[in-house]
Each structure stands twice: as C-alpha cells, then as structure tokens.
Write an enzyme that holds these catalytic residues in place. Sequence first.
Site, mmCIF file in Angstrom:
data_model
loop_
_atom_site.group_PDB
_atom_site.id
_atom_site.type_symbol
_atom_site.label_atom_id
_atom_site.label_comp_id
_atom_site.label_asym_id
_atom_site.label_seq_id
_atom_site.Cartn_x
_atom_site.Cartn_y
_atom_site.Cartn_z
ATOM 1 N N SER A 68 -7.440 -6.016 -14.496
ATOM 2 C CA SER A 68 -6.795 -5.065 -15.141
ATOM 3 C C SER A 68 -5.859 -4.793 -13.904
ATOM 4 C CB SER A 68 -7.089 -4.022 -15.704
ATOM 5 O OG SER A 68 -5.708 -3.646 -16.223
ATOM 6 N N ASP A 288 0.292 -5.173 -16.809
ATOM 7 C CA ASP A 288 -0.389 -4.252 -16.426
ATOM 8 C C ASP A 288 -0.532 -5.912 -15.472
ATOM 9 O OD1 ASP A 288 -2.231 -4.961 -18.383
ATOM 10 O OD2 ASP A 288 -3.737 -3.882 -17.273
ATOM 11 N N ASP A 290 -3.546 -7.942 -16.116
ATOM 12 C CA ASP A 290 -3.994 -8.780 -17.349
ATOM 13 C C ASP A 290 -3.307 -8.526 -18.828
ATOM 14 O OD1 ASP A 290 -4.868 -6.125 -17.701
ATOM 15 O OD2 ASP A 290 -7.215 -6.738 -19.091
ATOM 16 N N ASP A 292 -2.587 -6.024 -20.748
ATOM 17 C CA ASP A 292 -3.160 -5.471 -22.452
ATOM 18 C C ASP A 292 -2.092 -3.942 -22.301
ATOM 19 O OD1 ASP A 292 -4.406 -4.614 -19.903
ATOM 20 O OD2 ASP A 292 -6.363 -4.005 -20.955
ATOM 21 N N ALA A 386 -1.188 7.657 -22.859
ATOM 22 C CA ALA A 386 0.342 7.945 -21.823
ATOM 23 C C ALA A 386 0.550 6.573 -21.032
ATOM 24 C CB ALA A 386 0.216 9.086 -21.240
ATOM 25 N N ASN A 387 -0.421 5.971 -20.680
ATOM 26 C CA ASN A 387 -0.031 4.719 -19.392
ATOM 27 C C ASN A 387 0.638 3.175 -20.063
ATOM 28 O OD1 ASN A 387 -2.718 3.067 -20.590
ATOM 29 N ND2 ASN A 387 -4.152 4.370 -19.445
ATOM 30 N N ARG A 504 -10.055 14.448 -14.092
ATOM 31 C CA ARG A 504 -10.886 13.628 -14.647
ATOM 32 C C ARG A 504 -11.722 12.790 -13.661
ATOM 33 N NH1 ARG A 504 -10.300 8.824 -16.825
ATOM 34 N NH2 ARG A 504 -8.195 7.816 -17.157
ATOM 35 N N SER A 506 -11.906 9.096 -12.410
ATOM 36 C CA SER A 506 -11.303 7.161 -13.358
ATOM 37 C C SER A 506 -12.691 6.548 -14.169
ATOM 38 C CB SER A 506 -10.669 6.252 -12.131
ATOM 39 O OG SER A 506 -10.538 5.582 -12.600
ATOM 40 N N GLY A 507 -12.410 5.928 -15.137
ATOM 41 C CA GLY A 507 -13.645 5.071 -15.656
ATOM 42 C C GLY A 507 -13.350 3.456 -14.980
#
Length: 541
Positions: A68, A288, A290, A292, A386-387, A504, A506-507
């Site tokens: 991504s 972005d 990819d 999405d 929000a992204n 938080r 990041s995932g």
Amino acid sequence: MIEVNKEKVYAAFDQICKTKNYNFTYGTAGFRDHAIRLDTVMFTTGIIAAIRSITHGGKYTGVMITASHNPPQDNGVKIVEPKGDMLLPSWEPEITRLVNLASNNTFDAWFDAMMDFYKSKTTSDDVIPHFMLAHDSRESSPHLLHCLTTGVEAWFGVNNVKIKCHGLLTTPQLHFLTFLQRENDSVKDYNTFFQNAWANLYKGDDEELPFDNLYVDTANGIGSRQLELFIKDWKFPNDRIHILNGDYQNPSKLNIDCGADFVKTQHKLPKHETNTKLSPRDLYCSFDGDADRIVFYYQDSQEKFHLLDGDKISTLFAKFLQKLLHESQLGSQLKLGVVQTAYANGNSTKYITDKLCVPVSCTKTGVKHLHHEAQSSYDIGIYFEANGHGTILFSEKFQQLVKMNTNHAAKKLYHFSQIINQTVGDAIADMLGVLITLISLKWTAHDWDKEYQDLPNLLTKVIVPDRTLFETTDQERKLVKPVGLQPKIEDCFNKFEQGRSFVRASGTEDAVRIYCECSDDSKIKLLSTEITELVVNSVKQ
C-alpha cells in the site's frame, strides 16, 4: 482431503523459506515488512488461503501482494474472503502462529502444526481450493508471488488447486473480482461495471462540472496504469482529467513525496513533474500505492492548501445521501449512519451529529472494524478513516426498498449504490462517488470545504524498535502501556484549547502514530512536538 506429500513440501520449504528467527504480525492489512523477509510469510500464507477456500466449499479466495502506502522496499500480503471482504478475524491468530512457526522452528514442527490445521478445516475429500492472485507494481512482487505459488503447489499438487493470477491490479480490483467469483473475469469487468454505474448518473454536459480540471496523483503506483485503462471508456471529458506521478514502471518512485499518505501527513501538495499553474477552480486528489485510499485537496486564490480528507469525504456523502433519502421519502425507513475512529477530526463529528443529525459510531482503527460496524448498525453505513480509506455499505433492506420505489431520488440512490465498491475502500470508485456528488450538489471544492472547518491537526509517526510496547483501550483513545504515559499525554493536551491527542502503534510498520488537534493553528505543532517528546522518552526508559 487431498493427500500431502511431505517430501515435496520439505523440498519447497527448504528452497523458499530463508527468513529465520523473526516474528511476524498479521496487522490491520495483513503481513507487511521489508520485502527481503517475506519469503517464509508468502509460503505459508498461500497454503492457508487455499485451506480457507476449502472451508468455503472451493469458492475463490483472494490473495493480494502489496504494501500500500509503505516505501518501495517493503511489501506484504493479505487474504480476501469470497465475498470480497477481509480475512475472518478469528483466522488472524492462526495464520500468525503458523507463519512464525515456519520462521522460528524446524520444518517438522511447522509441518505437523500445518497438518493439524489442515485436517481441522477440511471435511470433504473432493473440494478443490480456488484462489485469485494479484500484486502491485513493487519490484519484489514477482519473486514473492513465486514464493507463494510454490508453497501452494507443493502442498496440494499442481493439479489439485486452481490458481487464477490477474497480475498487476489495484487492491480494490482484486477484492471486487474475488467477490464476483467468476473464473473468466478480468479488470475489464471491473471497469465496465463502474463505468456503467457512472453513466446512469452523469448526463455528460461539461457545463455541469463544478471544476475546470481534475488532477489525480497516483503515487507512481499501479493506480496509474489502471486509471489510464479506466478513463479510455469512461463517460467523462478526457481533456479535464490529468494523471500526475504516473511512473508505475519505476518502482523506486512509489509513494516517494507523493500519494495519499504523504498529502495527509504533510498537509501539502505532492511533488510532481508538471508546469501546470494551480487554479482555485481545479480539483486535486491523491491515491496511495495500491489505490485503496484517496484524499482530495485544492489551493485557494491566495495559494493556501486545503485538505479534503477521509473525514471530509464522509461528511460529503452523508450530506448527499441524507438529501436523497428525504427526497425519496425513504428517510424514515432506512437508517443512515457514519462510522469513524477516534482519530476523526472533532469538528467533523460535531458537524455530522449537530448539523446533519446523523448518528456516528466510533471503532478502533482499521477498516475491518469500521466495515463490521457499518454493516451491522446501518442500512447505509458510511465509513472512512481520516487517511482516506473507506467506502459505503448498503443493506439488503436498502436494495429492496429503492428498487420498489420509482421516484427519481430513489433511482438515483440505487445507481449511486452501484458506483461504490462495497467490498473495500477503492480510490477509483470513491473518486467517482465524490465527483458525482459534487456535480449533483453543484458544489465547488470550496463549497465542500466550507461546510465545516477542521480543527487544526497533525498526524505524525515515530519509528520505534518495538511497537508492541504500546497498548490501548477505549477504541484506541487511551494508552494502557507504557504504564504512566497516558496521564502525561492528557496533562499535555489539556493545556491547549480543545486539545486532543491519541497515540497508538501502527498496524502496518514499526512505528507509533500520533494524532493531535487543538483550536489554535499556531500551536498545533507545539502540541505535536510535546507529545512526540513524551513518546520518544517513554521508549528510552
């Protein structure tokens, strides 16, 4: 159950799985890491995707190789369910455990665990697994694709698994084609579906356009190639749309100083090679890597940058769909709602609840959480982070009611539901939705922007050696670890008028994301700096 040849699996395992003594996590969007570490991940993930297909009676599951918005040297992989949504959450711990067994244990330990998992999920002898593959434009993607298919074919045998490889696609295209469940479909079917949906809403009168030009920054990613193909047969004046940062054949440029994540976090225009003079009458958006995610923006007559991010997209759709529900007289029968995360701008939430009087739900970060809430709570569930990652879900009740209703507004509601990719956030489909909404409302970018004013905010990140040290509660609005950090954060942002801050892990990368907002534009950087210092110091201790 298809018989597994242990010797063949071992030979393939020994050839492919070179990454050792390393732990992986299936995050909000699958596995992501530096591409050189992902051979073991791909080998195991492909087998599990095939097993997932077996549990669905042999329906197609999808596998997308992408990272991504991450930098070019990274890559990743995620599994797509037959309905086009993301992997069932209960499978995430299992796939993580099995991938890490391959990395940190002997082949025999991994193989025995995989066999136990395979047997526990396989109840029929005659089910052939089917899955679809696609990848983005990263240099590492073809090699990782090879690692994945080698594992699948070694486990099941070449003749006992059906693999449909689409090659270069955007992530949403792979989700959509998986949802269709048709072997012979291609990207042409995706294009035709959304082009037809657009044609049912757009009259084709250039004078209707509330902007002069549309500039699309495709982050030098696969979105560039796919958008080029899409606009060839798109009922839209081609001289009005211009692709920026479209060098997808040069992977080293991917997401570098451009793309949705860059624009969102930097609050400025992407770099691009053009001499075009920016006009307040022009509309801009960024995908972005990819495709999405999408964010919009414009520059006013004083050349001030204005960001129209995922929060702004949610509010735009809520305004438009509420209007159509009222005009169609279906507002009392269909529940419209918006799903946000804690990182949504405070004024966007206030606008939706106070001005539009539309309910808002809050979930943890990660579109899988927003998707579930939108699906379970609303007939029309709008969700965007929000992204810029998000979509709209329309219930079966919605489909039945709008098809029964013959008035113009109800028909428009139905056609609008078709222009949205309901399987996942989709930059191309979301772009179509925003454009047709602006055209219908006769709104310029400035009209859209002035509905409410964002509280000044900053979203930044800090690279950390171990993101797992940061644990949250209350829908990720409060830290419970590191112990003692949350009170310090609260003491800090309480010094600022309308101050808020959330931290938080990041995932998708080894980083901590820091969101800050307050009422004073001149102090937002100070707030962000102070919170960042607290985070950095907590890691050092």
